[in-house]
Design a protein around this motif. Sequence first.
Motif, PDB file in Angstrom:
ATOM      1  N   VAL A   1      28.060  23.680 -38.147  1.00 20.31           N
ATOM      2  CA  VAL A   1      28.164  22.383 -38.815  1.00 20.31           C
ATOM      3  C   VAL A   1      26.885  21.553 -38.778  1.00 20.31           C
ATOM      4  O   VAL A   1      26.737  20.610 -39.542  1.00 20.31           O
ATOM      5  CB  VAL A   1      29.330  21.540 -38.245  1.00 20.31           C
ATOM      6  CG1 VAL A   1      30.661  22.129 -38.633  1.00 20.31           C
ATOM      7  CG2 VAL A   1      29.220  21.383 -36.742  1.00 20.31           C
TER       8      VAL A   1
ATOM      9  N   GLY B   1      20.316  17.108 -47.950  1.00 16.17           N
ATOM     10  CA  GLY B   1      21.376  17.286 -46.941  1.00 16.17           C
ATOM     11  C   GLY B   1      20.824  17.852 -45.660  1.00 16.17           C
ATOM     12  O   GLY B   1      19.595  17.936 -45.461  1.00 16.17           O
TER      13      GLY B   1
ATOM     14  N   GLY C   1      21.963  15.407 -39.547  1.00 17.86           N
ATOM     15  CA  GLY C   1      22.159  14.067 -38.954  1.00 17.86           C
ATOM     16  C   GLY C   1      22.024  13.036 -40.068  1.00 17.86           C
ATOM     17  O   GLY C   1      21.148  13.172 -40.938  1.00 17.86           O
ATOM     18  N   LEU C   2      22.854  12.020 -40.041  1.00 12.47           N
ATOM     19  CA  LEU C   2      22.916  11.104 -41.188  1.00 12.47           C
ATOM     20  C   LEU C   2      21.577  10.445 -41.545  1.00 12.47           C
ATOM     21  O   LEU C   2      21.203  10.442 -42.718  1.00 12.47           O
ATOM     22  CB  LEU C   2      24.001  10.037 -40.968  1.00 12.47           C
ATOM     23  CG  LEU C   2      25.446  10.592 -41.025  1.00 12.47           C
ATOM     24  CD1 LEU C   2      26.445   9.500 -40.681  1.00 12.47           C
ATOM     25  CD2 LEU C   2      25.758  11.176 -42.395  1.00 12.47           C
TER      26      LEU C   2
ATOM     27  N   SER D   1      34.628  22.672 -58.583  1.00 12.25           N
ATOM     28  CA  SER D   1      33.740  23.485 -57.772  1.00 12.25           C
ATOM     29  C   SER D   1      32.728  24.198 -58.658  1.00 12.25           C
ATOM     30  O   SER D   1      33.088  24.682 -59.738  1.00 12.25           O
ATOM     31  CB  SER D   1      34.614  24.506 -57.035  1.00 12.25           C
ATOM     32  OG  SER D   1      34.004  24.901 -55.863  1.00 12.25           O
TER      33      SER D   1
ATOM     34  N   TYR E   1      25.517  28.385 -47.316  1.00 13.01           N
ATOM     35  CA  TYR E   1      26.566  28.741 -48.286  1.00 13.01           C
ATOM     36  C   TYR E   1      25.933  28.936 -49.661  1.00 13.01           C
ATOM     37  O   TYR E   1      26.245  29.895 -50.376  1.00 13.01           O
ATOM     38  CB  TYR E   1      27.639  27.635 -48.314  1.00 13.01           C
ATOM     39  CG  TYR E   1      28.437  27.604 -49.588  1.00 13.01           C
ATOM     40  CD1 TYR E   1      29.551  28.437 -49.749  1.00 13.01           C
ATOM     41  CD2 TYR E   1      28.062  26.781 -50.651  1.00 13.01           C
ATOM     42  CE1 TYR E   1      30.266  28.426 -50.947  1.00 13.01           C
ATOM     43  CE2 TYR E   1      28.763  26.769 -51.836  1.00 13.01           C
ATOM     44  CZ  TYR E   1      29.862  27.593 -51.976  1.00 13.01           C
ATOM     45  OH  TYR E   1      30.561  27.588 -53.165  1.00 13.01           O
TER      46      TYR E   1
ATOM     47  N   GLY F   1      27.905  18.672 -54.972  1.00 12.46           N
ATOM     48  CA  GLY F   1      28.422  18.180 -53.688  1.00 12.46           C
ATOM     49  C   GLY F   1      28.273  16.676 -53.526  1.00 12.46           C
ATOM     50  O   GLY F   1      27.189  16.123 -53.777  1.00 12.46           O
TER      51      GLY F   1
HETATM   52  C1  LIG Z   1      32.150  17.299 -36.408  1.00  9.59           C
HETATM   53  C2  LIG Z   1      30.844  16.731 -36.855  1.00  9.59           C
HETATM   54  C3  LIG Z   1      30.311  15.633 -36.210  1.00  9.59           C
HETATM   55  C4  LIG Z   1      29.105  15.086 -36.647  1.00  9.59           C
HETATM   56  N1  LIG Z   1      28.652  13.976 -36.027  1.00  9.59           N
HETATM   57  C5  LIG Z   1      27.561  13.348 -36.491  1.00  9.59           C
HETATM   58  C6  LIG Z   1      27.214  12.063 -35.981  1.00  9.59           C
HETATM   59  O1  LIG Z   1      27.913  11.520 -35.133  1.00  9.59           O
HETATM   60  N2  LIG Z   1      26.107  11.451 -36.488  1.00  9.59           N
HETATM   61  C7  LIG Z   1      25.339  12.035 -37.476  1.00  9.59           C
HETATM   62  O2  LIG Z   1      24.344  11.429 -37.897  1.00  9.59           O
HETATM   63  N3  LIG Z   1      25.667  13.249 -37.984  1.00  9.59           N
HETATM   64  C8  LIG Z   1      26.753  13.921 -37.540  1.00  9.59           C
HETATM   65  N4  LIG Z   1      27.138  15.120 -38.096  1.00  9.59           N
HETATM   66  C9  LIG Z   1      26.205  15.855 -38.979  1.00  9.59           C
HETATM   67  C10 LIG Z   1      26.057  15.408 -40.458  1.00  9.59           C
HETATM   68  O3  LIG Z   1      25.757  14.050 -40.537  1.00  9.59           O
HETATM   69  C11 LIG Z   1      27.259  15.682 -41.347  1.00  9.59           C
HETATM   70  O4  LIG Z   1      27.649  16.999 -41.231  1.00  9.59           O
HETATM   71  C12 LIG Z   1      26.981  15.377 -42.837  1.00  9.59           C
HETATM   72  O5  LIG Z   1      28.201  15.231 -43.508  1.00  9.59           O
HETATM   73  C13 LIG Z   1      26.205  16.453 -43.574  1.00  9.59           C
HETATM   74  O6  LIG Z   1      25.899  15.940 -44.837  1.00  9.59           O
HETATM   75  P1  LIG Z   1      25.331  16.776 -46.049  1.00  9.59           P
HETATM   76  O7  LIG Z   1      24.786  15.782 -47.039  1.00  9.59           O
HETATM   77  O8  LIG Z   1      24.422  17.830 -45.571  1.00  9.59           O
HETATM   78  O9  LIG Z   1      26.563  17.488 -46.752  1.00  9.59           O
HETATM   79  P2  LIG Z   1      28.071  17.844 -46.473  1.00  9.59           P
HETATM   80  O10 LIG Z   1      28.731  16.803 -45.673  1.00  9.59           O
HETATM   81  O11 LIG Z   1      28.172  19.249 -46.025  1.00  9.59           O
HETATM   82  O12 LIG Z   1      28.647  17.764 -47.956  1.00  9.59           O
HETATM   83  C14 LIG Z   1      28.442  18.790 -48.902  1.00  9.59           C
HETATM   84  C15 LIG Z   1      29.432  18.611 -50.042  1.00  9.59           C
HETATM   85  O13 LIG Z   1      29.283  19.704 -50.962  1.00  9.59           O
HETATM   86  C16 LIG Z   1      30.578  20.095 -51.415  1.00  9.59           C
HETATM   87  N5  LIG Z   1      30.527  21.460 -51.937  1.00  9.59           N
HETATM   88  C17 LIG Z   1      30.313  22.596 -51.226  1.00  9.59           C
HETATM   89  N6  LIG Z   1      30.324  23.656 -52.056  1.00  9.59           N
HETATM   90  C18 LIG Z   1      30.535  23.176 -53.311  1.00  9.59           C
HETATM   91  C19 LIG Z   1      30.645  23.790 -54.582  1.00  9.59           C
HETATM   92  N7  LIG Z   1      30.510  25.105 -54.762  1.00  9.59           N
HETATM   93  N8  LIG Z   1      30.902  22.993 -55.665  1.00  9.59           N
HETATM   94  C20 LIG Z   1      31.037  21.646 -55.519  1.00  9.59           C
HETATM   95  N9  LIG Z   1      30.933  21.025 -54.326  1.00  9.59           N
HETATM   96  C21 LIG Z   1      30.676  21.779 -53.239  1.00  9.59           C
HETATM   97  C22 LIG Z   1      31.438  19.946 -50.173  1.00  9.59           C
HETATM   98  O14 LIG Z   1      32.816  19.887 -50.489  1.00  9.59           O
HETATM   99  C23 LIG Z   1      30.896  18.640 -49.570  1.00  9.59           C
HETATM  100  O15 LIG Z   1      31.571  17.521 -50.076  1.00  9.59           O
HETATM  101  C24 LIG Z   1      28.368  15.682 -37.720  1.00  9.59           C
HETATM  102  C25 LIG Z   1      28.908  16.787 -38.361  1.00  9.59           C
HETATM  103  C26 LIG Z   1      30.135  17.288 -37.959  1.00  9.59           C
HETATM  104  C27 LIG Z   1      30.725  18.432 -38.717  1.00  9.59           C
END
Ligand SMILES: Cc1cc2nc3c(=O)[nH]c(=O)nc-3n(C[C@H](O)[C@H](O)[C@H](O)COP(=O)(O)OP(=O)(O)OC[C@H]3O[C@@H](n4cnc5c(N)ncnc54)[C@H](O)[C@@H]3O)c2cc1C
Length: 484
Positions: free
Chosen positions: A432, A461, A469-470, A243, A278, A8
């Motif tokens: 989410v 993550g 949260g970022l 994937s 997931y 990811g």
């Molecule tokens: C609508 C929304 C608003 C948000 N607003 C904020 C905000 O304002 N400020 C803030 O700090 N945070 C916010 N967040 C929360 C958070 O920051 C984000 O969701 C962030 O993107 C989560 O990051 P992550 O590193 O957990 O992974 P993700 O963003 O979930 O990335 C995971 C990656 O893994 C990949 N993946 C999944 N399965 C597979 C597989 N089998 N093989 C290969 N790749 C795969 C996906 O395609 C994706 O690219 C928000 C989230 C959402 C959805």
Amino acid sequence: MKKVIIIGAGPGGLACAMLLAKKGYNVHVYEKHSKPGGRSKALELGDYRFDLGPTFLMYIDILKEVFTKSGFDLSQELELIRLDPLYKLTFKDYIFELKANPDDNEALFEKYQPGLGLAYRRWLHDQHIKLKAIKPILEKPFSSNKDYFRKDVLKALPVLHPLKSVYQELRGYSKSAYFIHALSFQAKYLGMASYQAPSIFTFLPYLEHELGLYHVRGGIHQIHEKMMRLAQSLGATFHMNKSVRKVLVSKGQAYGVILENGEKVEADDIIINADFGYAVHHLFDESDLKKWTPKRLDQKKFSVSTLMIYLGLNQTYDFSHHEIIFSKDYNQYLKDLMQNHVSNDFSYYLHHPSKLDSSLAPKGCSSLYILIPVPNLKADVDWEIQAKVMRNQVIKDIEDRYQVQLTPYIQVEKIITPTDWKQDEHVHLGAVFNLSHRLSQMLNHRPHNAFEDIKKVYLVGGGTHPGSGLPTIYQSALIVSSLV
Ligand SMILES: Cc1cc2nc3c(=O)[nH]c(=O)nc-3n(C[C@H](O)[C@H](O)[C@H](O)COP(=O)(O)OP(=O)(O)OC[C@H]3O[C@@H](n4cnc5c(N)ncnc54)[C@H](O)[C@@H]3O)c2cc1C
């Protein structure tokens, strides 16, 4: 050179890729989509550009640290714009426009109700102390209950009030409903209601009020596109549109992955950035899991989901950069949401970045992002139907409230429902903001950064420590890169 596979290219995976490539590891990132960023990637609709997810960027020190440790200077790589005002909060009969300077906010609260200015100052002062106490806890991994007796945890206890909620703690400063809502709606960043979120999180609005909210020129997604390019420049290899089907495990230890196309790739360590829920359901054979089985995970509480509406309009508007429109009965709305009911009287968030940043829409046009917090897929809702109903209701509300027309100017439009989050972004239950952040699912009770069930697997993550949260996601990458 040790080979590491990252599943990811979301914010957590990208930060890990930079940090580990800098350390000299042979880093391979497998990403199911063609673009990096996960839930934080770019959404392009014709000539309009949107952030798919995050739009609130705060506490940039952690992002700075990721860049610095990878050999880069954040301020040289991206243009960060500090926002002033922070946001507009619209209640039934009052509007607060909170500013970047806390002195202005003190005056603003005082004007609304004498005495509130002082309450605000007391709150700010206490949050400063709280953040100082919590920071060291969030910077280190948790690996057992013994960690609760660490010096940093014990030292923080007197300011944490672990048994209180955000809502209860704020009532200690003032009983004013709007004061409490203005400093507690941020619990929604965790996908929770203020009466559920542990009081630890009263420091979230402090990060905005004291340390600032930022926009990145071109959109928040620019961070993640840049991170991918920088990781590549350090030698990391990105395998896009690839994937992962399963993590390969032998005798309790991971040794590689098998891709959807059947290809097997071996590595010394596997870092999972894909959504944790997931991953548990899809990336492992159930027989390899001990603590985090699908059955056990399904007993956990997950965050709410979001209904998203992205509009490209050939008209300009005067909306603020961030606006939150509170439902008429906010407490009832929160209760409905947390009990998996869709409410007619819902709150929503309006993001209007093109007024500040002309790169996001053609000249004379606007990109508008509407986020409605909704129940996750545990609720029995037909999103095909419900999304259209809510879309029409929110557009009418904006048109009536601001006395503007949106409908005749819509050139491009996209809706994302909880079902789409699940199907397209692999988000378990469309929740989410991941596993909910109640105390029973935090710190040692949250999935560990060094995955408890399988050796050589690490988690980065929103689904792991310290949380969704970022800033906390970037922090999880700093932790994982030191653990690996
Ligand atoms: C609508 C929304 C608003 C948000 N607003 C904020 C905000 O304002 N400020 C803030 O700090 N945070 C916010 N967040 C929360 C958070 O920051 C984000 O969701 C962030 O993107 C989560 O990051 P992550 O590193 O957990 O992974 P993700 O963003 O979930 O990335 C995971 C990656 O893994 C990949 N993946 C999944 N399965 C597979 C597989 N089998 N093989 C290969 N790749 C795969 C996906 O395609 C994706 O690219 C928000 C989230 C959402 C959805």
